[in-house]
Design a protein around this motif. Structure first.
Motif, short mmCIF file in Angstrom:
data_model
loop_
_atom_site.label_atom_id
_atom_site.label_comp_id
_atom_site.label_asym_id
_atom_site.label_seq_id
_atom_site.Cartn_x
_atom_site.Cartn_y
_atom_site.Cartn_z
N ASP A 38 0.84 -1.20 0.00
CA ASP A 38 0.00 0.00 0.00
C ASP A 38 0.88 1.26 0.00
OD1 ASP A 38 -2.04 1.74 0.35
OD2 ASP A 38 -2.89 0.83 2.14
N THR A 39 1.06 1.87 1.16
CA THR A 39 1.88 3.09 1.24
C THR A 39 2.91 2.90 2.35
OG1 THR A 39 -0.11 4.32 0.72
CG2 THR A 39 1.77 5.61 1.45
N ILE A 40 4.14 3.28 2.06
CA ILE A 40 5.19 3.16 3.08
C ILE A 40 4.78 3.99 4.31
CG2 ILE A 40 6.66 5.08 2.30
CD1 ILE A 40 9.08 3.13 2.81
N GLY A 41 5.14 3.50 5.48
CA GLY A 41 4.75 4.20 6.70
C GLY A 41 3.69 3.42 7.48
N GLY A 42 2.96 2.56 6.76
CA GLY A 42 2.01 1.65 7.42
C GLY A 42 0.91 2.35 8.18
N THR A 43 0.39 1.65 9.17
CA THR A 43 -0.72 2.18 9.96
C THR A 43 -0.30 3.44 10.69
OG1 THR A 43 -1.67 -0.01 10.27
CG2 THR A 43 -2.29 1.67 11.89
N CYS A 44 0.85 3.40 11.36
CA CYS A 44 1.29 4.52 12.20
C CYS A 44 1.25 5.83 11.42
CB CYS A 44 2.70 4.25 12.70
SG CYS A 44 3.47 5.68 13.46
N LEU A 45 1.84 5.84 10.25
CA LEU A 45 1.96 7.09 9.51
C LEU A 45 0.68 7.43 8.73
CD1 LEU A 45 3.33 9.52 8.35
CD2 LEU A 45 4.76 8.05 6.95
N ASN A 46 0.06 6.43 8.14
CA ASN A 46 -1.06 6.72 7.24
C ASN A 46 -2.43 6.70 7.92
OD1 ASN A 46 0.31 6.86 4.48
ND2 ASN A 46 1.16 4.99 5.37
N GLY A 95 4.09 14.41 3.42
CA GLY A 95 5.48 14.85 3.53
C GLY A 95 6.35 13.76 4.15
N LEU A 96 5.82 13.11 5.16
CA LEU A 96 6.60 12.06 5.83
C LEU A 96 6.72 10.82 4.93
CD1 LEU A 96 5.21 12.56 9.45
CD2 LEU A 96 7.55 12.97 8.70
N VAL A 97 5.66 10.53 4.18
CA VAL A 97 5.71 9.40 3.23
C VAL A 97 6.81 9.66 2.20
CG1 VAL A 97 4.48 8.26 1.32
CG2 VAL A 97 3.32 8.60 3.52
N LYS A 98 6.85 10.90 1.72
CA LYS A 98 7.86 11.29 0.75
C LYS A 98 9.27 11.12 1.35
CE LYS A 98 7.51 14.91 -2.70
NZ LYS A 98 7.08 16.28 -2.89
N GLY A 99 9.40 11.54 2.60
CA GLY A 99 10.69 11.42 3.29
C GLY A 99 11.14 9.96 3.36
N LEU A 100 10.21 9.07 3.71
CA LEU A 100 10.56 7.64 3.81
C LEU A 100 10.90 7.07 2.44
CD1 LEU A 100 7.90 6.31 6.37
CD2 LEU A 100 10.36 6.55 6.73
N THR A 101 10.13 7.49 1.43
CA THR A 101 10.40 6.99 0.08
C THR A 101 11.79 7.43 -0.35
OG1 THR A 101 8.05 7.29 -0.33
CG2 THR A 101 9.41 6.87 -2.26
N GLY A 102 12.15 8.69 -0.03
CA GLY A 102 13.49 9.19 -0.35
C GLY A 102 14.56 8.37 0.38
N LEU A 103 14.27 7.97 1.62
CA LEU A 103 15.25 7.18 2.38
C LEU A 103 15.51 5.83 1.74
CD1 LEU A 103 14.55 7.61 6.21
CD2 LEU A 103 16.66 8.08 4.98
N THR A 104 14.46 5.23 1.13
CA THR A 104 14.69 3.92 0.48
C THR A 104 15.75 4.08 -0.61
OG1 THR A 104 12.90 4.23 -1.14
CG2 THR A 104 12.32 3.04 0.87
N ARG A 105 15.66 5.22 -1.34
CA ARG A 105 16.65 5.46 -2.41
C ARG A 105 18.02 5.77 -1.80
NH1 ARG A 105 12.05 7.83 -4.95
NH2 ARG A 105 12.55 9.86 -4.07
N ALA A 106 18.02 6.67 -0.80
CA ALA A 106 19.30 7.07 -0.20
C ALA A 106 20.02 5.87 0.39
CB ALA A 106 19.05 8.13 0.87
N LYS A 107 19.26 4.94 0.95
CA LYS A 107 19.90 3.79 1.60
C LYS A 107 20.00 2.59 0.66
CE LYS A 107 19.06 4.87 6.44
NZ LYS A 107 20.46 4.86 6.89
N LYS A 108 19.65 2.81 -0.61
CA LYS A 108 19.75 1.75 -1.63
C LYS A 108 18.95 0.50 -1.25
CE LYS A 108 24.03 3.28 -3.79
NZ LYS A 108 23.73 4.65 -3.44
N VAL A 109 17.79 0.73 -0.67
CA VAL A 109 16.86 -0.37 -0.37
C VAL A 109 15.99 -0.55 -1.61
CG1 VAL A 109 14.83 -1.00 1.02
CG2 VAL A 109 16.85 -0.01 2.12
#
Ligand code: NAI
Length: 468
Positions: A38-46, A95-109
């Motif tokens: 679904d969307t990164i961040g799961g229940t807590c964030l979304n 904004g937080l979802v975007k931040g997490l999505t960016g982290l997947t790229r930054a951390k090469k996940v």
């Protein structure tokens, strides 16, 4: 048959537990895939912690405006445009979802959108919404598929009947609301919507709301809720409801009159969500309540497969998921980590007044066989609380009684009052460091501050104090 991609670690579920495992694992040098349907961040964030706290902040602003006059500020509460609050909350989430999505790229996940299911030999099939399928194989797999709200028969979601998922999407404040279940989620929504002007009734099945909470703290919440006009009915058994032509419903309560309301929030707990995980051909076991069964290192019965977060029967808290994520990555790296001590994790409920604690409450400490010394200090006597105009609340500390009758190790720190979720960390450290009263009493707190009350309470346990 599609090619099988190899990873060191495959994480199924992109909520706090899952993304923490992926990012922590990647920062330790592992090749990681993170699978989310679904969307990164799961229940807590979304659909949970973050949006709920955003609404609680809107409620706090409404309270401040309401009390502005006490501070000499003339302000008129023209009304509440809740669609603005809804949009604001959504912008924070996005904004937080975007931040997490960016982290997947930054951390090469490698981030894969689709439902992940586990088969034999740590094979994970990712089924995309477009019918595509990808097969991955991991040296290790972490299951972090989370939980969903529980419902009760006769209160299926639709129209005025909601779980936390739907309440968080409202764009207007219901005039009358019933909250079924007075746990953490129920009390947070009751508090927010009462501050926003709803007429709220909590129907709790047990003899008291917040049943897991120290009685002295729960009493403060109950009294503060009464001041907001929240009606609390305990020992209440709801039997069903009948929709009204105006879009509301009449809630039937055994032995009491019907309650006619515009919204019903069902907050009777959450259940684990292993439903899409497959698990055929694996030794992963589910309990009768469908939690994935794990040992103290979050290992399932299948070698190399772990489970963390709300999917296992540990406190359903995002930060517990984070701790479990670190634990499993350290364990699979062979670093011999310490298991999570679930009896001492920090708890935080963001209703008004806030509640936060770590370690056993007075009753639990006594039941565990400890001889205890207890100190309680009210926020009423704290200068900063008076400046804020937020005097409801207290700090309560439970310490082991030494043989000579003095207070020894700090077992539990329990707080209710203004911003206590931000004040718990000192108490949390004391409890988890197994610090004594004498040690912590040496530490200085800033003056004037809310956190002084923690210092005062510890000081009083030495037998000497400034106040009380
Ligand atoms: P909960 O288990 O904390 O509370 C549910 C409440 O509903 C209980 O008091 C229970 O006695 C009552 N109940 C159950 N069936 C009922 C019925 N048929 N009629 C009336 N009352 C009934 O569950 P909640 O509040 O839904 O939260 C779920 C999880 O999420 C919890 O584990 C909680 O710790 C966690 N959470 C934590 C938060 C925080 O720490 N700030 C915030 C929100 C959730």
């Amino acid at each position: 048959m599609p090619d099988t991609q190899q990873f060191d670690l495959i994480v199924i579920g992109g909520g706090p537990a899952g993304y923490a495992a992926a990012f922590y694992g990647a920062s330790a040098g592992l090749q990681v895939a993170l699978v989310e349907k679904d969307t990164i961040g799961g229940t807590c964030l979304n659909r949970g912690c973050i949006p709920a706290k955003a609404f609680l902040e809107t409620a706090a602003v409404a309270r401040h405006v309401h009390h502005a006059k006490d501070f000499g500020i003339e302000a008129t509460q023209a009304g509440i445009d809740f669609s603005v609050a809804q949009n604001r909350k959504q912008r924070i989430v996005e904004g937080l979802v975007k931040g997490l999505t960016g982290l997947t790229r930054a951390k090469k996940v490698t981030y894969l959108l689709g439902a992940g299911s586990l088969g034999a030999n740590r094979t994970v099939t990712v089924a995309g919404a477009d019918g595509s399928a990808q097969v991955l194989q991991g040296r290790y797999v972490v299951l972090a598929a989370g939980s969903v709200p529980r419902t009760i028969p006769g209160f299926e979601v639709g129209g005025p009947i909601m779980t936390s998922d739907e309440v968080l999407m409202l764009d207007k404040v219901p005039a009358r609301m019933v909250v079924i279940g007075g746990g953490a989620i129920g009390c947070e929504f009751a508090s927010a919507f009462a501050d926003l002007g709803s007429q709220v009734t909590i129907l709790e099945g047990l003899p008291k709301v917040l049943p897991g909470l120290d009685a002295d703290l729960a009493n403060v919440v109950v009294k503060s809720f009464a001041k907001k006009g929240i009606a609390i009915k305990t020992g209440a058994k709801v039997t069903g409801h009948t929709l009204t032509p105006t879009g509301g419903t009449r809630v039937h309560v055994e032995g009491a009159e019907d309650l006619e309301v515009d919204a019903v929030v069902v907050s009777v707990g959450r259940r684990p969500f292993p439903d899409l995980l497959g698990l055929e051909g694996t030794a992963v076991q589910l309990s009768d309540r469908r939690f994935v069964q794990v040992d103290e290192y979050c290992r399932t019965g299948e070698p190399g497969v772990y489970a963390i977060g709300d999917l296992i029967n540990t406190p359903q808290l995002a930060h517990v998921g984070y701790a479990e994520a670190i634990l499993v990555v350290k364990d699979l790296l062979g670093e011999d980590p310490n298991p999570v001590d679930y009896t001492r994790v920090p708890w935080a409920i963001y209703c008004h007044p806030e509640v936060a604690w770590a370690g056993p409450d007075e009753e639990q400490a006594k039941a565990a066989g400890y001889d205890v010394v207890v100190a309680k200090h009210p926020f009423r006597a704290n200068s900063r609380a008076q400046i804020l105009g937020e005097i409801d609340g207290l700090v309560k500390i439970i310490a082991k009684k030494n043989a000579d009758g003095t207070a020894g190790q700090i077992l539990g720190v329990h707080m209710v009052g203004p911003w206590v979720t931000e004040q718990l960390s000192g108490g949390y450290l004391a409890v988890n460091w197994e610090a004594t009263v004498a040690e912590v009493a040496e530490f200085i707190q800033p003056h004037p501050s809310l956190s002084e009350l923690f210092g005062e309470t510890v000081l009083s346990l030495t037998g000497r104090s400034f106040n009380g």
